[in-house]
Scaffold this motif. Structure first.
Motif, PDB file in Angstrom:
ATOM      1  N   CYS A  69      34.316  37.693  42.384  1.00 32.39           N
ATOM      2  CA  CYS A  69      34.516  36.307  41.989  1.00 32.39           C
ATOM      3  C   CYS A  69      33.282  35.808  41.250  1.00 32.39           C
ATOM      4  O   CYS A  69      32.240  36.476  41.207  1.00 32.39           O
ATOM      5  N   SER A  70      33.402  34.639  40.674  1.00 34.31           N
ATOM      6  CA  SER A  70      32.290  34.003  39.976  1.00 34.31           C
ATOM      7  C   SER A  70      32.445  32.496  40.084  1.00 34.31           C
ATOM      8  O   SER A  70      33.541  31.957  39.887  1.00 34.31           O
ATOM      9  N   VAL A  71      31.343  31.820  40.427  1.00 32.69           N
ATOM     10  CA  VAL A  71      31.335  30.356  40.446  1.00 32.69           C
ATOM     11  C   VAL A  71      30.205  29.852  39.568  1.00 32.69           C
ATOM     12  O   VAL A  71      29.609  28.814  39.827  1.00 32.69           O
ATOM     13  N   ASP A  72      29.934  30.599  38.513  1.00 30.99           N
ATOM     14  CA  ASP A  72      28.841  30.304  37.603  1.00 30.99           C
ATOM     15  C   ASP A  72      29.295  29.345  36.508  1.00 30.99           C
ATOM     16  O   ASP A  72      30.447  29.379  36.069  1.00 30.99           O
ATOM     17  N   LYS A  73      28.389  28.466  36.051  1.00 33.02           N
ATOM     18  CA  LYS A  73      28.628  27.563  34.921  1.00 33.02           C
ATOM     19  C   LYS A  73      29.893  26.720  35.088  1.00 33.02           C
ATOM     20  O   LYS A  73      30.722  26.615  34.183  1.00 33.02           O
ATOM     21  N   ASP A  74      30.038  26.126  36.266  1.00 35.88           N
ATOM     22  CA  ASP A  74      31.183  25.245  36.534  1.00 35.88           C
ATOM     23  C   ASP A  74      32.523  25.945  36.424  1.00 35.88           C
ATOM     24  O   ASP A  74      33.557  25.285  36.255  1.00 35.88           O
ATOM     25  N   GLU A  75      32.544  27.248  36.463  1.00 35.22           N
ATOM     26  CA  GLU A  75      33.779  28.018  36.384  1.00 35.22           C
ATOM     27  C   GLU A  75      34.109  28.593  37.754  1.00 35.22           C
ATOM     28  O   GLU A  75      33.209  28.959  38.518  1.00 35.22           O
ATOM     29  N   GLN A  76      35.399  28.648  38.068  1.00 34.17           N
ATOM     30  CA  GLN A  76      35.859  29.336  39.264  1.00 34.17           C
ATOM     31  C   GLN A  76      36.749  30.486  38.813  1.00 34.17           C
ATOM     32  O   GLN A  76      37.810  30.269  38.236  1.00 34.17           O
ATOM     33  N   ILE A  77      36.273  31.706  39.052  1.00 37.36           N
ATOM     34  CA  ILE A  77      36.943  32.887  38.521  1.00 37.36           C
ATOM     35  C   ILE A  77      37.137  33.913  39.635  1.00 37.36           C
ATOM     36  O   ILE A  77      36.234  34.162  40.424  1.00 37.36           O
ATOM     37  N   LEU A  78      38.336  34.480  39.690  1.00 37.47           N
ATOM     38  CA  LEU A  78      38.660  35.511  40.669  1.00 37.47           C
ATOM     39  C   LEU A  78      38.973  36.814  39.941  1.00 37.47           C
ATOM     40  O   LEU A  78      39.645  36.814  38.908  1.00 37.47           O
ATOM     41  N   VAL A  79      38.498  37.928  40.504  1.00 41.03           N
ATOM     42  CA  VAL A  79      38.691  39.251  39.892  1.00 41.03           C
ATOM     43  C   VAL A  79      39.542  40.103  40.835  1.00 41.03           C
ATOM     44  O   VAL A  79      39.165  40.339  41.982  1.00 41.03           O
ATOM     45  N   TYR A  80      40.695  40.553  40.334  1.00 41.02           N
ATOM     46  CA  TYR A  80      41.623  41.337  41.133  1.00 41.02           C
ATOM     47  C   TYR A  80      41.766  42.757  40.577  1.00 41.02           C
ATOM     48  O   TYR A  80      41.447  43.028  39.419  1.00 41.02           O
ATOM     49  N   GLU A  81      42.335  43.639  41.408  1.00 40.23           N
ATOM     50  CA  GLU A  81      42.709  44.948  40.898  1.00 40.23           C
ATOM     51  C   GLU A  81      43.813  44.759  39.857  1.00 40.23           C
ATOM     52  O   GLU A  81      44.623  43.837  39.946  1.00 40.23           O
ATOM     53  N   PHE A  82      43.825  45.638  38.867  1.00 35.13           N
ATOM     54  CA  PHE A  82      44.755  45.499  37.744  1.00 35.13           C
ATOM     55  C   PHE A  82      46.099  46.137  38.089  1.00 35.13           C
ATOM     56  O   PHE A  82      46.151  47.239  38.642  1.00 35.13           O
ATOM     57  N   MET A  83      47.171  45.444  37.760  1.00 35.58           N
ATOM     58  CA  MET A  83      48.523  45.929  38.035  1.00 35.58           C
ATOM     59  C   MET A  83      49.239  46.256  36.718  1.00 35.58           C
ATOM     60  O   MET A  83      49.789  45.372  36.053  1.00 35.58           O
ATOM     61  N   PRO A  84      49.231  47.512  36.295  1.00 35.25           N
ATOM     62  CA  PRO A  84      49.719  47.870  34.958  1.00 35.25           C
ATOM     63  C   PRO A  84      51.223  47.753  34.765  1.00 35.25           C
ATOM     64  O   PRO A  84      51.694  47.667  33.641  1.00 35.25           O
ATOM     65  N   ASN A  85      51.986  47.738  35.858  1.00 35.85           N
ATOM     66  CA  ASN A  85      53.437  47.685  35.696  1.00 35.85           C
ATOM     67  C   ASN A  85      54.026  46.305  35.946  1.00 35.85           C
ATOM     68  O   ASN A  85      55.217  46.164  36.237  1.00 35.85           O
TER      69      ASN A  85
END
Length: 445
Positions: free
Chosen positions: A150-166
């Motif tokens: 995740c990231s809460v840098d620069k007023d951003e809230q961002i979540l990082v997930y595993e990629f689902m190609p299908n």
């Protein structure tokens, strides 16, 4: 001289806060009136800057004080680089709460990056993100999507997930990807989804209620293994009580009518939503579709009516060819009967998710019998009974069905997750924060 100093201070103090101090210096400066305006402008900018800094501080404090969060923390620059500055070519989908992009981390790993929208109700947005981080950090199940960072840098809230190609189950059922899924694969996806939700309800203390179970939140990985996603609306259950009270949230078409009526949320609310997903799997219809007749707009109501009248065959997806053999015909009808129980208006009449998962597994493994008979009784083929070990291995997906699906993938894994793949969408829609949003989509990020 006083004016010049004030102007310098205002510009310096307010540049980062978004104020436009120049409006306080229009015209010729002079007199106590001008000084008063300057002082007022300085105060306004100072208050705004303090408010922004206080908000940033609270987010960081809330994040770092949260217990049980051990996932990596990325800087905004790292996220920006991974997504090519949030390139439109890498956009996977946009919903009510944010936009999802494909991204490639510095270690070469492809991920799905959810950038939460800036909202006027900032507190609610932050709580939503923190809730999802806490919940996903605390669970571990092969059929739940993994939160990788995740990231809460620069007023951003961002979540990082595993990629689902299908993509999502919804995309396959609606033929947005491929030509549909065969019945054994659909049944396996239903079974794995039920097992994941049953885990949230029965294996955790306190239990977790997902609150947004739907086909667009059921993702498929490289081997078409199910991954239930999107815990932004999830809430912890209260062990001492049979329900908790909360304002209705979720996706129209999947909402438990009893929950919508009295705001009482329980594990049975997820059961109802899953019942709608089962009907989607059988019919390939949308949960809400205003192109259907007035009394058939709601899929749950349509299915309950057809099952009650013994007319299920009228709404079964023709591509399933449900009359081709005994097992397909009977298993579809057994799943429909289970869906009917899940869609009971009164929650106490619905089965638990553990019961639903167990019943789906029984239906799934019933495919392995001594013989497979057609409806006219002709013996078409002989299938030997597999041993217990083989049966447990097949909980994921029948290998022959999987091979047929994978043969449709036209390129290598690296090509499939390239930025050009982004048009296929990882998450197609986002649930509304209330029952009034996105009625036509029948499908959140």
């Amino acid at each position: 001289m006083v004016i010049s100093v004030a102007k310098l201070v205002v510009n310096s103090d307010c540049r980062s806060s978004g104020c436009n101090p120049s409006k306080y210096f229009s015209g010729h400066c002079g007199g106590t009136g001008r000084i008063g305006v300057l002082v007022g402008g300085l105060i306004i900018c100072y208050i705004r800057r303090r408010s922004i800094l206080r908000s940033r501080s609270r987010v960081s404090r809330q994040f770092y004080q949260a217990k049980g969060i051990t996932i990596p923390i990325y800087t905004y620059k790292e996220i920006e680089k991974a997504t090519n500055c949030f390139s439109e070519k890498q956009r996977l989908g946009t919903g009510a709460y944010g936009t999802v992009y494909s991204g490639k981390l510095h270690n070469g790993e492809w991920v799905a990056i959810k950038r939460i929208k800036h909202r006027s109700d900032c507190d609610d947005s932050i709580d939503q993100v923190m809730n999802e981080i806490k919940l996903l950090s605390s669970v571990s199940h092969p059929n739940l999507v993994r939160l990788l960072g995740c990231s809460v840098d620069k007023d951003e809230q961002i979540l990082v997930y595993e990629f689902m190609p299908n993509g999502t189950l919804c995309q396959h059922l609606q033929r947005e990807r491929g030509n549909g899924l065969p019945w054994p694969v659909r049944l396996t996806i239903a079974t794995e989804t039920a097992q994941a939700i049953a885990y949230l309800h029965s294996n955790l203390d306190p239990p977790i209620y997902h609150r947004d179970v739907k086909s667009s939140n059921i993702l498929l990985d490289y081997s078409y293994t199910t991954k239930v996603a999107d815990f932004g609306l999830s809430r912890l259950g209260i062990m001492e009580s049979s329900h908790i009270s909360t304002a209705p949230q979720g996706t129209p078409g999947y909402l438990d009518p009893e929950y919508h009526q009295n705001f009482h949320l329980s594990d049975k609310s997820d059961v109802y939503s899953f019942g709608v997903v089962l009907v989607e799997i059988i019919t390939a219809f949308k949960a809400l579709d205003f192109s259907r007749r007035h009394n058939e707009v709601n899929l749950a109501a349509l299915a309950v009516d057809r099952i009650k009248r013994g007319c299920l065959d009228e709404i079964i997806d023709p591509s399933l060819e449900h009359n081709k053999d005994t097992w397909t015909y009977s298993s579809i009808h057994k799943v429909a009967e289970l869906a009917f129980r899940c869609l009971a208006f009164h929650s106490e009449m619905r089965p638990s998710m553990a019961e639903v998962a167990a019943e789906l597994e029984r239906i799934r493994v019933s495919r392995e019998e001594n013989t497979s008979l057609s409806l006219d009784g002709t013996n078409h083929s002989s299938v030997s009974i597999v041993n217990e070990k083989q049966t447990s291995q097949e909980v994921k997906i029948d290998e022959s069905d999987k091979k047929g699906l994978l043969d449709n993938m036209n390129s290598t894994d690296e090509q499939n997750v390239s930025p050009n793949y982004a048009d296929d969408q990882w998450l197609s829609e986002s649930s509304s924060p209330s029952s009034s949003g996105r009625l036509g989509s029948g499908s959140k990020v």
